[in-house]
Design an enzyme around this catalytic site. Structure first.
Site, PDB file in Angstrom:
ATOM      1  N   GLU A 187      19.268   4.422 -44.297  1.00 37.06           N
ATOM      2  CA  GLU A 187      20.451   5.228 -44.595  1.00 37.06           C
ATOM      3  C   GLU A 187      20.752   6.105 -43.387  1.00 37.06           C
ATOM      4  OE1 GLU A 187      22.178   4.277 -46.915  1.00 37.06           O
ATOM      5  OE2 GLU A 187      20.730   3.275 -48.203  1.00 37.06           O
ATOM      6  N   ASP A 304      43.249  -5.196 -17.887  1.00 39.42           N
ATOM      7  CA  ASP A 304      43.079  -3.753 -17.804  1.00 39.42           C
ATOM      8  C   ASP A 304      41.999  -3.525 -16.753  1.00 39.42           C
ATOM      9  OD1 ASP A 304      43.637  -1.020 -18.978  1.00 39.42           O
ATOM     10  OD2 ASP A 304      41.459  -1.106 -19.190  1.00 39.42           O
ATOM     11  N   ASP A 441      39.221  -1.074 -23.600  1.00 44.76           N
ATOM     12  CA  ASP A 441      39.746  -1.810 -22.452  1.00 44.76           C
ATOM     13  C   ASP A 441      40.466  -3.094 -22.871  1.00 44.76           C
ATOM     14  OD1 ASP A 441      38.219  -0.091 -20.354  1.00 44.76           O
ATOM     15  OD2 ASP A 441      36.676  -0.751 -21.755  1.00 44.76           O
TER      16      ASP A 441
END
Length: 473
Positions: A187, A304, A441
């Site tokens: 958890e 990019d 990106d």
């Protein structure tokens, strides 16, 4: 002389079956056969100190964490094991949210159902390996620690391992002082608890592994793995269709039963971004099985640029008849010169036009040449103008809205094997209404590609050859 009476064969068979069942019941670890994603999680421990197993509900993530903990405590690594190995006795912790959840979760997975003596040793830790258990005062059937026999044989040193239990409600102070070989956190922990747990293994550089369903969204703990991506961290996602104990029909019904805003987390282990998601569309709604792109669909590559953060490229194919854009390939790589990126891009089709961002017009400090011209000299089919709309604008939000509209109407699809793009999609979010510019990106490249979609082209040579072959036939 009277011959000894032979035992009834059926009784012998029954005893044999019962004995095998007893051995299997008290040595579940020997019969653990992980699914592919569980295997990936374990194997990642050989290279990564910090691991997050982000999985949906009831898929086996907690048992995976328990099985690995049992292996580190006992040294009984199976032949198929490719993960982290300790050849000596270990000291570790297992923890969860509260004392009750630690008892009912990790303790149960490791030792058996709490409060039932006959269940002790029927879970991940074999019964014959359990030497001593120290009970936790003030909480019925809960353990404080345990001593586990670490088996000898081969290169494995015999001795005794020690496991301690903690819970997040105890606070950061309870996670201090000790020096440990490993920590298992079941958890999601608060980031301060996580950092203290990690610090406990600084001396040994041992593993810290987390198993949870990310219902808290883009928390600081999740961001450490998905956005910050510190060296030594990795995340493995496991969805309901990766768990073989569900049939497809059963899995479909479970997915449909979850509230839509929790579906991605509970079924696929993907963080819930809620209103912060830039694209609040389920991943399953935009992905598709990869297929061969028809020759007459126009294609475009969009880039990019980066150095510390990756240079990214995405490849789009436009089904003009249905007006559906398919993102079918992605490339990401950091700290490489243009020649390396250009080679990878050309390998996917040198004829494909390449859309480029406005910062490609900036001159390089060492050569004084714009990046656009450098890539053009490397043989890329660079577009004549930067990524922009027909009116010359380059706004981020208009591009985002066009992508969102296409997703909502089923006109933007992503090949399911474009994992580098999908990793960004899962965490692409806003904070205070502003898009968070981290690990985006490939998303930025695809947004620019949508802006420049009018420049997509078909492969003239391939189309000509196909028409010629059809004419000859």
């Amino acid at each position: 002389m009277i011959a000894p009476q032979q035992e009834n064969p059926r009784l012998v068979l029954a005893k044999t079956i019962m004995e095998r069942a007893r051995r299997a019941r008290t040595n579940r670890l020997a019969y653990y056969r992980p699914y592919e994603k569980q295997l990936e999680f374990h194997a990642a421990g050989a290279k990564h100190r910090e691991r997050l197993f982000s999985a949906g509900n009831q898929l086996g993530k907690t048992f995976s964490g328990g099985a690995e903990t049992a292996l580190h405590l006992t040294g009984r690594y199976p032949d198929w094991w490719e993960g982290k190995v300790f050849n000596r006795p270990t000291v570790g912790w297992a923890a969860s949210v509260s004392g009750a959840s630690t008892r009912d979760g990790v303790q149960r997975i490791l030792f058996g159902r709490p409060g039932v003596d006959s269940e002790l040793g029927t879970a991940a830790i074999p019964k014959d390996a359990i030497k001593e258990i120290v009970r936790l005062p003030g909480m019925p059937n809960a353990y404080s620690s345990a001593v586990i026999r670490h088996g000898g044989g081969g290169d494995v040193q015999a001795g005794e391992s020690v496991l301690g239990f903690r819970n997040y409600e105890q606070g950061r102070e309870k996670f201090q002082v000790e020096t440990l070989d490993f920590v298992w956190l079941d958890e999601e922990p608060p980031i301060d608890i996580y950092m203290e747990a990690l610090t406990r293994t600084n001396t040994t550089m041992g593993p810290v592994y987390l198993t949870f369903t990310p219902l808290q969204g883009m928390s600081l703990t999740v961001m450490r793995f998905l956005i910050e991506q510190h060296d030594g961290t990795t995340v493995i996602f496991m969805g309901i269709y990766d768990a073989k104990h569900y049939s497809k029909e059963h899995a479909d019904a479970i997915v449909a039963s979850y509230p839509e805003h929790e579906r991605e987390a509970r079924a696929f282990g993907k963080p819930v971004l809620g209103s912060g998601a830039v694209f609040p569309i389920a991943e399953s709604e935009i992905t598709c099985v990869p297929f061969s792109i028809p020759d007459d669909w126009p294609r475009l590559c969009a880039m990019d640029l980066g150095w510390d953060h990756p240079t990214a490229g995405v490849w789009l194919a436009h089904n003009l008849e249905a007006d559906i854009v398919y993102l079918y390939d992605v490339y990401k790589r950091s700290k490489q010169v243009p020649a390396v990126h250009a080679s990878a891009i050309k390998a996917r089709g040198a004829w494909i036009p390449v859309a480029w961002p406005h910062d490609a017009l900036q001159k390089q400090k060492d050569t004084g040449v714009p990046m656009r011209d450098t890539y053009r000299a490397e043989g890329l089919n660079m577009l004549p103008e930067r990524m922009q709309f027909e009116d010359g604008s380059i706004g981020v939000e208009p591009g985002v809205q066009i992508m969102l509209n296409r997703m909502q109407t089923g006109r933007f699809k992503v090949f399911a094997n474009c994992e580098d793009w999908l990793k960004e999609y899962r965490i692409y979010h806003r904070k205070d209404g502003v898009i968070v510019k981290q690990m985006d990106d490939a998303i930025d490249a695809s947004r620019g590609g949508i802006m420049s979609l009018r420049y997509a082209k078909t492969n003239v040579v391939s189309t000509f050859k196909r028409h010629r072959e059809n004419w000859r036939a």
